[in-house]
Structure formats: C-alpha cells, structure tokens
Write a protein that holds these residues in place. Structure first.
Motif, PDB file in Angstrom:
ATOM      1  N   ALA A 194       0.837  -1.201   0.000  1.00  0.00           N
ATOM      2  CA  ALA A 194       0.000   0.000   0.000  1.00  0.00           C
ATOM      3  C   ALA A 194       0.875   1.256   0.000  1.00  0.00           C
ATOM      4  CB  ALA A 194      -0.927  -0.005   1.222  1.00  0.00           C
ATOM      5  N   ALA A 195       1.918   1.237   0.825  1.00  0.00           N
ATOM      6  CA  ALA A 195       2.821   2.393   0.893  1.00  0.00           C
ATOM      7  C   ALA A 195       3.488   2.630  -0.456  1.00  0.00           C
ATOM      8  CB  ALA A 195       3.868   2.167   1.985  1.00  0.00           C
ATOM      9  N   LYS A 253       1.282   4.411  -3.004  1.00  0.00           N
ATOM     10  CA  LYS A 253       1.199   5.863  -2.796  1.00  0.00           C
ATOM     11  C   LYS A 253       2.500   6.542  -3.231  1.00  0.00           C
ATOM     12  CE  LYS A 253      -2.897   5.438  -0.952  1.00  0.00           C
ATOM     13  NZ  LYS A 253      -4.059   5.602  -1.836  1.00  0.00           N
ATOM     14  N   ARG A 254       3.610   5.847  -3.045  1.00  0.00           N
ATOM     15  CA  ARG A 254       4.898   6.392  -3.481  1.00  0.00           C
ATOM     16  C   ARG A 254       4.948   6.551  -5.001  1.00  0.00           C
ATOM     17  NH1 ARG A 254       7.754   2.486  -0.783  1.00  0.00           N
ATOM     18  NH2 ARG A 254       7.243   3.090   1.362  1.00  0.00           N
TER      19      ARG A 254
END
Lengths: 188, 188
Positions: B121-122, B125-126
């Motif tokens: 998930a991170a 977004k990156r």
DNA sequence: TGTAACATTTACCGATCGGTTAATGTGATC
DNA sequence: GATCACATTAACCGATCGGTAAATGTTACA
C-alpha cells in the motif's frame, strides 16, 4: 460492574481495536486483553457491534477534546489556531502508538453507509468540520465553510499518509499546505 | 489453470475484497464468488496473503494506468493535468461501486509497517507521488516535490471523505483546494 | 450463619476461519 | 481402450468466530 470499571473496559477495548482492527480482534482475545471475562462483557453490551460503537463514542469525545484543547493551548488567535491544528496533528503522529485514525479504519471495515459503525465515523468527521468552520468564522475567513472543508481534507489525507510514509515529513507538508490555503482564504 | 483464468480469479478476488474487506471475506466465500474451488485457488497461491498481494498488484497497475490515461485525456498541458487529477477523481467517486481506496483499506487492516500488505500500500502511494512530481516538474512548478506532496495529501483526504460524506461535494472541494495550491505554487 | 443478589469462571454451542487430504473427473497420449 | 497427468470436488483438520448456559465464587444484609 461499576461505572468506572465499565469505562476501563471500553478504554481497553478501544486500544485493542485500534491496534488490531475490528474484525481481527475476537471477543475471546478482547476478554483476555481487557481482563474482563466474555460473559461479563456481554452483561453490558448485547453484541460486539455495540461494544465497538461504545469505543467509537469514547474515541470521538477523547480525540475532539484533545485536539481542541491542544489547538487552543498552542495559539490564542483563531487564525493561528487553524494552523495549530496541524501542529497538534504533528504531535499525534509522533506518538509511538499512532496508527492512523480509528474512524478511517472503522469506515474501511464497515463500508455500508447504512451501518451504524460507518455512520458513527461519518458523524465524527462532521463534528470536526463544524469545529473547523467555527474557528474559520471567528478568524474572519472569506469563505469559512469552504476553508474548513479544505482543511479537513488536508487533515484526513495527512493521517492516511503519515500511517504509510514518513510521518514527520507528512506532518510538515500538511502544515505547509494548510498555511497556503489559509493565506489564500484571507488574501485577495 | 490457464493464465487468463488466473487473471480472472485475481480480478474477481479483487472485487470481493474491495467490497467486503480483507478479513471479512473468507476463502470459502471467495471460492463461491469467484467460481474457482478453494483447492484450485491454493494451487496458485500458497496463502490468503499471497492472493491479497496479487490483487493489490493488479489494483495498483489498473488504478495508476486509469488515472494517468484519464488525466492525459482531460488535459494536454501538464499544469492543467495537475487539476485534471481531481476531475478524474470526481468521476471515480461517482461510480456506484466506489468504496474508498483499496490501499487505504489494506493499510487499515494490516497496520504493521513490516507487513508485506502494508508495504505494498505504501509503495502504491509512493508511485502516485512520483507521477505527480513528474507532472509538476513538466508544468514548471517552483517546488515540484512539495506541490506533488500537497496534491497527494488532498487526493487521499478527498477519498476518505468521499467515502463518508457527500462524494460530489467533496470532489468539488478537493478540486478547488488543488487549484488554490497549484496557483500558489506558480505565483509569487 | 443463612440466604438472596450479583459477578465471574468454565464449558460449551453451531458456524466459519485458513488450509489440507483423498477421492473423483477429465483430456491427451500411446 | 489403457494409462498417465492434471484439475476439480468433497470431505475434513484444529482453531477461532460471536454468543450463551450452567456452575461457581463473592458480597451484603438479615
């Protein structure tokens, strides 16, 4: 069970749900973590859902209370308080227990708008919006409702990203975003 | 199982998880909804977690592809594309199936930063941030990294609130917020 | 000390959890 | 038509799910 004992149960359940998630934490584990037997819990809450709703009501009260007090302690002037929201947010992000927002998580796990848990999360955000709007009005913003809405969007986005990326960096970015929006709402 | 059949499985699992939540949807129900038997699923994915990761990889690719194409279709100039992000977002919010962001939900249910699902998930977004940054650079923003970070915060906040409040209103508010930030990043 | 009221523990309910084993189809190759 | 590889089904595993019944303290008052 005394009223204080009940409060303690809800407080501990709140922490357990916050750390572990609503579906992931079962009632057996909850009984173990709170030190209150399952039967005793069900004496006071008819279902798991009712217990969750109680934790959300407590969290709503705690969080909005904390934020308002912190904001007012950080800045006396209403316009500065709008920025102080994001200084308080930065403090929250740096707490080791920080794991996003309880209500964002609640709405993630209970998606149906008709579900009481989802509705409670929506209401929490509405109350925050009302508070922001009040402050924006006092500060003399040109369009207080619009500014409050913008700041709420920034706040929610910051929480989500602080949970995923570098929380310190996100907090700084959110503060700077808020400043820009507030300035735009007073200039021109 | 053919490659296309596997893709179909992942696509259907994606929808099921998106609608129902990761913990809430069990493997038995998943088998029923996808039309693929549990044993057949476990022939291709060692655990439920691996299947979830596969759905997230698919969703990441689908969503970023869709957003980029839509943004480029809506506006030719890079600066206008930064605003078009929020027009595309508004379109997404109005889809009847819209139920927040798959990755926000994933990070809500899997909170540990070390968990592969949280990390995925991170990363999503990156990658979005990198795309925004690229566009901000092409548009000639004064501080492209900062502007991209601000716009990402607004995007995430808008998604969260669109899921809780009136999505149309939130979309308008987010667009207006983005405009204000973009203007501030080019003026002065 | 006996007893009524309440809280707590223990054990249990059927259902479902993630995951596996063994049996049953099914299709291509010889 | 026999055989082999593979895909699928059905049945099952121990653990846990939300929730309950019955047994076992514990306390307060008579």
């Amino acid at each position: 069970m005394s009223a204080s004992k009940r409060d303690e149960l809800v407080q501990k359940a709140l922490q357990a749900f916050y750390r572990g998630g609503f579906h992931a934490i079962g009632m057996d584990r909850l009984a173990k973590e709170t030190g209150v037997s399952k039967t005793a819990i069900y004496k006071h809450f008819r279902t798991k859902e009712e217990l969750i709703l109680a934790t959300l009501r407590l969290r709503d009260e705690q969080f909005r209370n904390w934020l308002m007090r912190r904001v007012e302690a950080l800045a006396p002037a209403p316009r500065d308080q709008l920025i102080a929201i994001f200084d308080a947010l930065a403090e929250w992000f740096e707490e080791p227990e920080f794991k996003s927002c309880m209500f964002i998580k609640a709405s993630s796990e209970y998606q149906d708008r008709a579900h009481p848990i989802h509705a409670t999360a929506a209401e929490h955000k509405r109350l925050l919006l009302a508070d922001f709007t009040e402050r924006a009005k006092k500060a003399g913003a040109k369009e207080p409702e619009a500014l409050a809405g913008e700041l709420l969007i920034v706040k929610e986005g910051a929480i989500v990203l602080a949970h995923l990326h570098d929380s310190n960096q996100v907090a700084q970015m959110a503060r700077r975003t808020a400043e820009s929006l507030i300035n735009a709402s007073f200039d021109g």
